[in-house]
Design a protein around this motif. Structure first.
Motif, PDB file in Angstrom:
ATOM      1  N   GLY A   1       0.811  -1.212   0.000  1.00  0.00           N
ATOM      2  CA  GLY A   1       0.000   0.000   0.000  1.00  0.00           C
ATOM      3  C   GLY A   1       0.841   1.257   0.000  1.00  0.00           C
ATOM      4  N   LYS A   2       2.004   1.196  -0.665  1.00  0.00           N
ATOM      5  CA  LYS A   2       2.927   2.327  -0.696  1.00  0.00           C
ATOM      6  C   LYS A   2       2.911   2.985  -2.072  1.00  0.00           C
ATOM      7  N   MET A   3       2.939   4.311  -2.074  1.00  0.00           N
ATOM      8  CA  MET A   3       2.984   5.039  -3.336  1.00  0.00           C
ATOM      9  C   MET A   3       4.314   5.768  -3.477  1.00  0.00           C
ATOM     10  N   LYS A   4       4.801   5.837  -4.700  1.00  0.00           N
ATOM     11  CA  LYS A   4       6.055   6.536  -4.977  1.00  0.00           C
ATOM     12  C   LYS A   4       5.754   7.756  -5.833  1.00  0.00           C
ATOM     13  N   LYS A   5       5.905   8.932  -5.229  1.00  0.00           N
ATOM     14  CA  LYS A   5       5.666  10.162  -5.973  1.00  0.00           C
ATOM     15  C   LYS A   5       6.889  10.536  -6.805  1.00  0.00           C
ATOM     16  N   VAL A   6       6.641  11.295  -7.860  1.00  0.00           N
ATOM     17  CA  VAL A   6       7.723  11.777  -8.704  1.00  0.00           C
ATOM     18  C   VAL A   6       8.541  12.810  -7.932  1.00  0.00           C
ATOM     19  N   ASP A   7       9.851  12.750  -8.065  1.00  0.00           N
ATOM     20  CA  ASP A   7      10.721  13.729  -7.421  1.00  0.00           C
ATOM     21  C   ASP A   7      10.553  15.096  -8.094  1.00  0.00           C
ATOM     22  N   PRO A   8      10.296  16.157  -7.314  1.00  0.00           N
ATOM     23  CA  PRO A   8      10.044  17.488  -7.900  1.00  0.00           C
ATOM     24  C   PRO A   8      11.190  18.001  -8.769  1.00  0.00           C
ATOM     25  N   LEU A   9      12.433  17.796  -8.326  1.00  0.00           N
ATOM     26  CA  LEU A   9      13.587  18.278  -9.094  1.00  0.00           C
ATOM     27  C   LEU A   9      13.710  17.539 -10.419  1.00  0.00           C
ATOM     28  N   TRP A  10      13.446  16.234 -10.379  1.00  0.00           N
ATOM     29  CA  TRP A  10      13.477  15.440 -11.612  1.00  0.00           C
ATOM     30  C   TRP A  10      12.383  15.910 -12.569  1.00  0.00           C
ATOM     31  N   LEU A  11      11.200  16.183 -12.015  1.00  0.00           N
ATOM     32  CA  LEU A  11      10.070  16.595 -12.845  1.00  0.00           C
ATOM     33  C   LEU A  11      10.302  17.961 -13.483  1.00  0.00           C
ATOM     34  N   GLU A  12      10.962  18.860 -12.759  1.00  0.00           N
ATOM     35  CA  GLU A  12      11.213  20.202 -13.291  1.00  0.00           C
ATOM     36  C   GLU A  12      11.992  20.157 -14.601  1.00  0.00           C
ATOM     37  N   ASN A  13      12.881  19.166 -14.726  1.00  0.00           N
ATOM     38  CA  ASN A  13      13.727  19.066 -15.924  1.00  0.00           C
ATOM     39  C   ASN A  13      13.219  18.056 -16.947  1.00  0.00           C
ATOM     40  N   LYS A  14      12.116  17.394 -16.630  1.00  0.00           N
ATOM     41  CA  LYS A  14      11.579  16.362 -17.518  1.00  0.00           C
ATOM     42  C   LYS A  14      10.837  16.996 -18.684  1.00  0.00           C
ATOM     43  N   ARG A  15      11.082  16.502 -19.894  1.00  0.00           N
ATOM     44  CA  ARG A  15      10.435  17.047 -21.090  1.00  0.00           C
ATOM     45  C   ARG A  15       9.566  16.018 -21.819  1.00  0.00           C
ATOM     46  N   LYS A  16       9.940  14.747 -21.760  1.00  0.00           N
ATOM     47  CA  LYS A  16       9.201  13.722 -22.490  1.00  0.00           C
ATOM     48  C   LYS A  16       8.037  13.181 -21.649  1.00  0.00           C
ATOM     49  N   PRO A  17       6.900  12.869 -22.284  1.00  0.00           N
ATOM     50  CA  PRO A  17       5.764  12.271 -21.562  1.00  0.00           C
ATOM     51  C   PRO A  17       6.153  10.939 -20.933  1.00  0.00           C
ATOM     52  N   PHE A  18       5.544  10.621 -19.793  1.00  0.00           N
ATOM     53  CA  PHE A  18       5.851   9.362 -19.126  1.00  0.00           C
ATOM     54  C   PHE A  18       4.608   8.816 -18.427  1.00  0.00           C
ATOM     55  N   SER A  19       4.584   7.496 -18.279  1.00  0.00           N
ATOM     56  CA  SER A  19       3.454   6.801 -17.673  1.00  0.00           C
ATOM     57  C   SER A  19       3.499   6.927 -16.154  1.00  0.00           C
ATOM     58  N   VAL A  20       2.321   7.086 -15.541  1.00  0.00           N
ATOM     59  CA  VAL A  20       2.221   7.210 -14.085  1.00  0.00           C
ATOM     60  C   VAL A  20       1.064   6.350 -13.578  1.00  0.00           C
ATOM     61  N   ALA A  21       1.012   6.189 -12.251  1.00  0.00           N
ATOM     62  CA  ALA A  21      -0.113   5.474 -11.643  1.00  0.00           C
ATOM     63  C   ALA A  21      -1.341   6.371 -11.590  1.00  0.00           C
ATOM     64  N   TRP A  22      -1.126   7.627 -11.166  1.00  0.00           N
ATOM     65  CA  TRP A  22      -2.216   8.597 -11.211  1.00  0.00           C
ATOM     66  C   TRP A  22      -1.678  10.015 -11.190  1.00  0.00           C
ATOM     67  N   ILE A  23      -2.533  10.949 -11.616  1.00  0.00           N
ATOM     68  CA  ILE A  23      -2.175  12.359 -11.682  1.00  0.00           C
ATOM     69  C   ILE A  23      -3.157  13.168 -10.844  1.00  0.00           C
ATOM     70  N   SER A  24      -2.804  14.410 -10.615  1.00  0.00           N
ATOM     71  CA  SER A  24      -3.651  15.295  -9.820  1.00  0.00           C
ATOM     72  C   SER A  24      -4.933  15.648 -10.567  1.00  0.00           C
ATOM     73  N   GLY A  25      -6.038  15.678  -9.816  1.00  0.00           N
ATOM     74  CA  GLY A  25      -7.314  16.066 -10.404  1.00  0.00           C
ATOM     75  C   GLY A  25      -7.448  17.559 -10.623  1.00  0.00           C
ATOM     76  N   SER A  26      -6.399  18.326 -10.299  1.00  0.00           N
ATOM     77  CA  SER A  26      -6.459  19.768 -10.551  1.00  0.00           C
ATOM     78  C   SER A  26      -6.555  20.057 -12.042  1.00  0.00           C
ATOM     79  N   CYS A  27      -6.074  19.113 -12.864  1.00  0.00           N
ATOM     80  CA  CYS A  27      -6.203  19.238 -14.319  1.00  0.00           C
ATOM     81  C   CYS A  27      -5.957  17.886 -14.961  1.00  0.00           C
TER      82      CYS A  27
END
Length: 276
Positions: free
Chosen positions: A126-152
């Motif tokens: 029952g553990k979730m692994k969130k994306v690292d913010p620093l890694w995400l800031e520099n990420k450009r290519k689309p990638f698969s995730v378990a879920w995304i924020s419902g804000s958009c």
């Protein structure tokens, strides 16, 4: 010709200025030859309280577009948002939900820490692994995730119909994670597209430390973990929750009454199966 997109905005205690600014923002989107429909639905309708999930479902039912963009009222959209998300969805039919990179409204150059996508979910523990913010800031290519924020999130109407919409028993919070998990269980993928961007003022409608928010976040997290976690994870989470109840009880007597009370009430309402 680009496909029509319906934009649905469930609102809860949002200021008129938030909605006015968002409407202006939507009008400036770079998405030609399309009629964008905006539906504002109050999460409280008269004497009957309806949650975020049910409000979203009502808004989607009022529109017939094949693509739905669900957004929070306290967001600002990059002008290329729809062009990028719709383009990626059309090129990848196996994708059921896509979302943008979410920045903080208070610090426009910083990725929002409360809107980070969850990269993976371990059903055994029952553990979730969130994306690292620093890694995400520099990420450009689309990638698969378990879920995304419902804000958009942009998704296909047929996916929403197959799932019978968002699960209204959550009322608010965790309905986005549940929607993504059920979408993946249908065989579709959930992707984050970093070149698409929005800015989110998280907690604008209810407040990050509001007891109501704490209550629904905690209660619904227990329902979510029960639904998607294998027995060992449920047991571990039960032990953790029992310990935290003890801690919150101590803090209640030390002065943190409202926050601790909301947390304790959330756990006991979960145990007595209160939903909605």
């Amino acid at each position: 010709m680009k496909p029509e997109v319906s934009i649905v905005i469930p609102s809860y205690k949002n200021s008129p200025l938030d909605l006015e600014n968002l409407h202006k923002n939507i009008a400036n989107l770079d998405y030609p030859q399309v009629k964008v429909k905006v539906v504002n639905i109050k999460v409280s309708e008269g004497k009957k309280r309806i949650g975020y999930a049910e409000a979203a479902n009502k808004g989607i039912l009022r529109n017939k577009s094949d693509l739905i963009l669900l957004i929070n009222a306290d967001t600002k959209l990059d002008k290329d948002l729809l062009k990028i998300l719709v383009g990626y969805t059309r090129k990848n039919p196996e994708v059921g939900i896509v979302g943008p990179k979410v920045y903080s409204m208070s610090d426009p150059l910083e990725v929002s820490p409360v809107d980070l996508p969850v990269l993976s979910f371990n059903k055994f523990f029952g553990k979730m692994k969130k994306v690292d913010p620093l890694w995400l800031e520099n990420k450009r290519k689309p990638f698969s995730v378990a879920w995304i924020s419902g804000s958009c999130m942009l998704f296909r109407r047929r996916v929403w119909k197959k799932l019978s919409g968002f699960e209204k028993n959550y009322f608010m919070y965790w309905e986005d994670a549940d929607f993504c998990m059920r979408t993946r269980n249908l065989g579709y993928k959930v992707f984050l597209v970093p070149n698409a961007k929005i800015w989110h003022r998280s907690g604008a409608s209810i407040g990050k430390d509001n007891p109501e928010r704490i209550y629904y976040v905690k209660r619904n997290s227990l329902y979510f973990l029960e639904k998607y976690t294998l027995p060992p994870g449920v047991i571990l989470n039960g032990i953790k929750t029992t310990f935290l109840i003890f801690v919150k009880t101590l803090r209640y007597f030390l002065g943190e009454k409202e926050v601790s009370k909301a947390y304790i009430r959330a756990v006991f309402d979960y145990l007595r199966r209160k939903k909605g």
